[in-house]
Each structure stands twice: as structure tokens, then as C-alpha cells.
Design a protein around this motif. Structure first.
Motif, PDB file in Angstrom:
ATOM      1  N   HIS A   1       8.449  -3.632 -12.566  1.00  0.00           N
ATOM      2  CA  HIS A   1       7.297  -4.325 -11.994  1.00  0.00           C
ATOM      3  C   HIS A   1       6.210  -4.538 -13.048  1.00  0.00           C
ATOM      4  O   HIS A   1       5.634  -5.629 -13.148  1.00  0.00           O
ATOM      5  CB  HIS A   1       6.739  -3.556 -10.791  1.00  0.00           C
ATOM      6  CG  HIS A   1       5.565  -4.230 -10.175  1.00  0.00           C
ATOM      7  ND1 HIS A   1       4.296  -3.705 -10.220  1.00  0.00           N
ATOM      8  CD2 HIS A   1       5.465  -5.422  -9.533  1.00  0.00           C
ATOM      9  CE1 HIS A   1       3.471  -4.533  -9.618  1.00  0.00           C
ATOM     10  NE2 HIS A   1       4.148  -5.581  -9.190  1.00  0.00           N
ATOM     11  N   ALA A   2       5.921  -3.525 -13.838  1.00  0.00           N
ATOM     12  CA  ALA A   2       4.899  -3.657 -14.876  1.00  0.00           C
ATOM     13  C   ALA A   2       5.246  -4.787 -15.839  1.00  0.00           C
ATOM     14  O   ALA A   2       4.365  -5.555 -16.251  1.00  0.00           O
ATOM     15  CB  ALA A   2       4.736  -2.335 -15.630  1.00  0.00           C
TER      16      ALA A   2
ATOM     17  N   ARG B   1       0.826  -1.207   0.000  1.00  0.00           N
ATOM     18  CA  ARG B   1       0.000   0.000   0.000  1.00  0.00           C
ATOM     19  C   ARG B   1       0.857   1.252   0.000  1.00  0.00           C
ATOM     20  O   ARG B   1       0.420   2.302  -0.445  1.00  0.00           O
ATOM     21  CB  ARG B   1      -0.901   0.032   1.228  1.00  0.00           C
ATOM     22  CG  ARG B   1      -1.981  -1.016   1.208  1.00  0.00           C
ATOM     23  CD  ARG B   1      -2.891  -0.871   2.379  1.00  0.00           C
ATOM     24  NE  ARG B   1      -2.130  -0.891   3.630  1.00  0.00           N
ATOM     25  CZ  ARG B   1      -2.625  -0.682   4.824  1.00  0.00           C
ATOM     26  NH1 ARG B   1      -3.896  -0.439   4.959  1.00  0.00           N
ATOM     27  NH2 ARG B   1      -1.863  -0.730   5.883  1.00  0.00           N
ATOM     28  N   ALA B   2       2.092   1.130   0.482  1.00  0.00           N
ATOM     29  CA  ALA B   2       2.914   2.319   0.713  1.00  0.00           C
ATOM     30  C   ALA B   2       3.593   2.850  -0.547  1.00  0.00           C
ATOM     31  O   ALA B   2       3.644   4.052  -0.763  1.00  0.00           O
ATOM     32  CB  ALA B   2       3.965   2.021   1.775  1.00  0.00           C
ATOM     33  N   GLN B   3       4.110   1.973  -1.366  1.00  0.00           N
ATOM     34  CA  GLN B   3       4.910   2.417  -2.508  1.00  0.00           C
ATOM     35  C   GLN B   3       4.071   2.461  -3.779  1.00  0.00           C
ATOM     36  O   GLN B   3       3.367   1.506  -4.101  1.00  0.00           O
ATOM     37  CB  GLN B   3       6.124   1.495  -2.693  1.00  0.00           C
ATOM     38  CG  GLN B   3       7.043   1.956  -3.790  1.00  0.00           C
ATOM     39  CD  GLN B   3       8.427   1.349  -3.738  1.00  0.00           C
ATOM     40  OE1 GLN B   3       9.366   2.095  -3.788  1.00  0.00           O
ATOM     41  NE2 GLN B   3       8.574   0.055  -3.662  1.00  0.00           N
TER      42      GLN B   3
ATOM     43  N   PRO C   1       5.182  -3.469  -5.345  1.00  0.00           N
ATOM     44  CA  PRO C   1       5.617  -4.291  -4.216  1.00  0.00           C
ATOM     45  C   PRO C   1       6.557  -3.475  -3.323  1.00  0.00           C
ATOM     46  O   PRO C   1       7.047  -2.409  -3.723  1.00  0.00           O
ATOM     47  CB  PRO C   1       6.379  -5.444  -4.871  1.00  0.00           C
ATOM     48  CG  PRO C   1       6.161  -5.336  -6.313  1.00  0.00           C
ATOM     49  CD  PRO C   1       5.701  -3.953  -6.613  1.00  0.00           C
ATOM     50  N   GLY C   2       6.846  -4.013  -2.169  1.00  0.00           N
ATOM     51  CA  GLY C   2       7.812  -3.378  -1.279  1.00  0.00           C
ATOM     52  C   GLY C   2       9.201  -3.370  -1.892  1.00  0.00           C
ATOM     53  O   GLY C   2       9.493  -4.077  -2.868  1.00  0.00           O
ATOM     54  N   ARG C   3      10.048  -2.574  -1.307  1.00  0.00           N
ATOM     55  CA  ARG C   3      11.414  -2.429  -1.841  1.00  0.00           C
ATOM     56  C   ARG C   3      12.199  -3.726  -1.832  1.00  0.00           C
ATOM     57  O   ARG C   3      13.078  -3.943  -2.659  1.00  0.00           O
ATOM     58  CB  ARG C   3      12.132  -1.323  -1.085  1.00  0.00           C
ATOM     59  CG  ARG C   3      11.513   0.030  -1.387  1.00  0.00           C
ATOM     60  CD  ARG C   3      12.196   1.158  -0.694  1.00  0.00           C
ATOM     61  NE  ARG C   3      11.596   2.417  -1.154  1.00  0.00           N
ATOM     62  CZ  ARG C   3      12.082   3.593  -0.916  1.00  0.00           C
ATOM     63  NH1 ARG C   3      13.192   3.723  -0.208  1.00  0.00           N
ATOM     64  NH2 ARG C   3      11.486   4.672  -1.373  1.00  0.00           N
TER      65      ARG C   3
ATOM     66  N   HIS D   1      12.759   2.058  -6.145  1.00  0.00           N
ATOM     67  CA  HIS D   1      11.582   2.919  -6.215  1.00  0.00           C
ATOM     68  C   HIS D   1      11.709   3.790  -7.459  1.00  0.00           C
ATOM     69  O   HIS D   1      12.752   3.807  -8.106  1.00  0.00           O
ATOM     70  CB  HIS D   1      11.470   3.789  -4.949  1.00  0.00           C
ATOM     71  CG  HIS D   1      12.621   4.722  -4.781  1.00  0.00           C
ATOM     72  ND1 HIS D   1      13.856   4.294  -4.319  1.00  0.00           N
ATOM     73  CD2 HIS D   1      12.744   6.043  -5.034  1.00  0.00           C
ATOM     74  CE1 HIS D   1      14.681   5.325  -4.294  1.00  0.00           C
ATOM     75  NE2 HIS D   1      14.028   6.394  -4.726  1.00  0.00           N
ATOM     76  N   GLY D   2      10.633   4.481  -7.803  1.00  0.00           N
ATOM     77  CA  GLY D   2      10.665   5.397  -8.937  1.00  0.00           C
ATOM     78  C   GLY D   2      10.303   4.751 -10.256  1.00  0.00           C
ATOM     79  O   GLY D   2       9.851   3.598 -10.315  1.00  0.00           O
TER      80      GLY D   2
END
Length: 133
Positions: free
Chosen positions: A113-114, A75-77, A86-88, A105-106
Motif C-alpha cells: 500500500h505504501a 478505519r479498521a485495518q 484500505p480494506g482487504r 493484512h500485515g
């Protein structure tokens, strides 16, 4: 009482069933929702979930399959487009496995991820709709 190794295998099997169904529908479930749907026992259910997802990533990678666990998101990233990521730790594990060489991230992480989600949905989605694995 079941031994821990059997519990881990049972948990991964439940996660695979839930995530394969998600692949068939194009869904990327949040960790908490996934934990509920796969009946991940507490305490520390999200921690147990992430350990099981990491084991699944390692297994799928070793077998040359798309990563079913890539469908699970936090939920955070969020990516630049607002989609959940997903998480880092996901990106750190992919780097460890040689599947990704970028920040956790970024935009680069979102693109990675996509790509993983698209491959997982294409591969695992057909198994979810036919019932096989």
C-alpha cells in the motif's frame, strides 16, 4: 432521472477530483470522509464508494497509471506502523490484477500500500496542483 451507468461515471469523476486534490496534499482520506467530500449518495454510500474505487483501480491499471484509489483508506485495518490501510478487498483486487502477491493484512500489505500511495501521489499530485487530469 439519470441512468445508473451515468451515475457511476459521475461518481467516479467526483472521486477522481477529490482524490487528485488529496494526492497533491499528501492526504489519504478515510472512506467515510471521502464519501462525504465526493457527495456519494445513500443509502449504502460506502458500498457504492467501494464499487467506484474498484472500477477506478481497474481503469488505472488497464491504462498503466498509478492507482489513484490507493489513497482511500479504511478505519479498521492498520499497518504495523499504525497507518490506516484500505480494506482487504483492495489487496484481493490487486492480486487479481497481478499487482500484488501476498496477504491482505500485515507488513507485506502495508508495504504494498505504501508503494501504491507513493506512486499515486507522485503521478496524480502534479495533476491536482495544476488542475489537469
Amino acid at each position: 432521472m439519470q441512468n445508473p451507468a451515468d451515475e457511476d461515471r459521475d461518481l467516479q469523476a467526483r472521486l477522481r477530483r477529490v482524490l487528485t486534490a488529496c494526492a497533491a496534499t499528501g492526504e489519504t482520506p478515510a472512506y467515510r470522509d471521502l464519501a462525504q467530500r465526493a457527495a456519494v449518495p445513500g443509502p449504502h454510500g460506502i458500498h457504492r464508494l467501494t464499487l467506484a474505487l474498484e472500477a477506478m483501480i481497474r481503469e488505472d491499471h488497464a491504462a498503466g497509471r498509478p492507482l489513484l484509489a490507493a489513497l482511500a483508506v479504511g478505519r479498521a485495518q492498520r499497518g504495523p506502523d499504525g497507518r490506516a490501510l484500505p480494506g482487504r478487498g483492495f489487496f484481493h483486487l490487486l492480486a487479481e490484477l497481478g499487482r500484488y502477491d501476498g496477504p491482505d493484512h500485515g507488513p507485506a500489505a502495508a508495504a504494498c500500500h505504501a508503494d501504491e500511495v507513493q506512486r499515486a501521489q507522485a503521478y496524480w499530485g502534479s495533476r491536482g496542483s495544476s488542475g489537469g487530469t
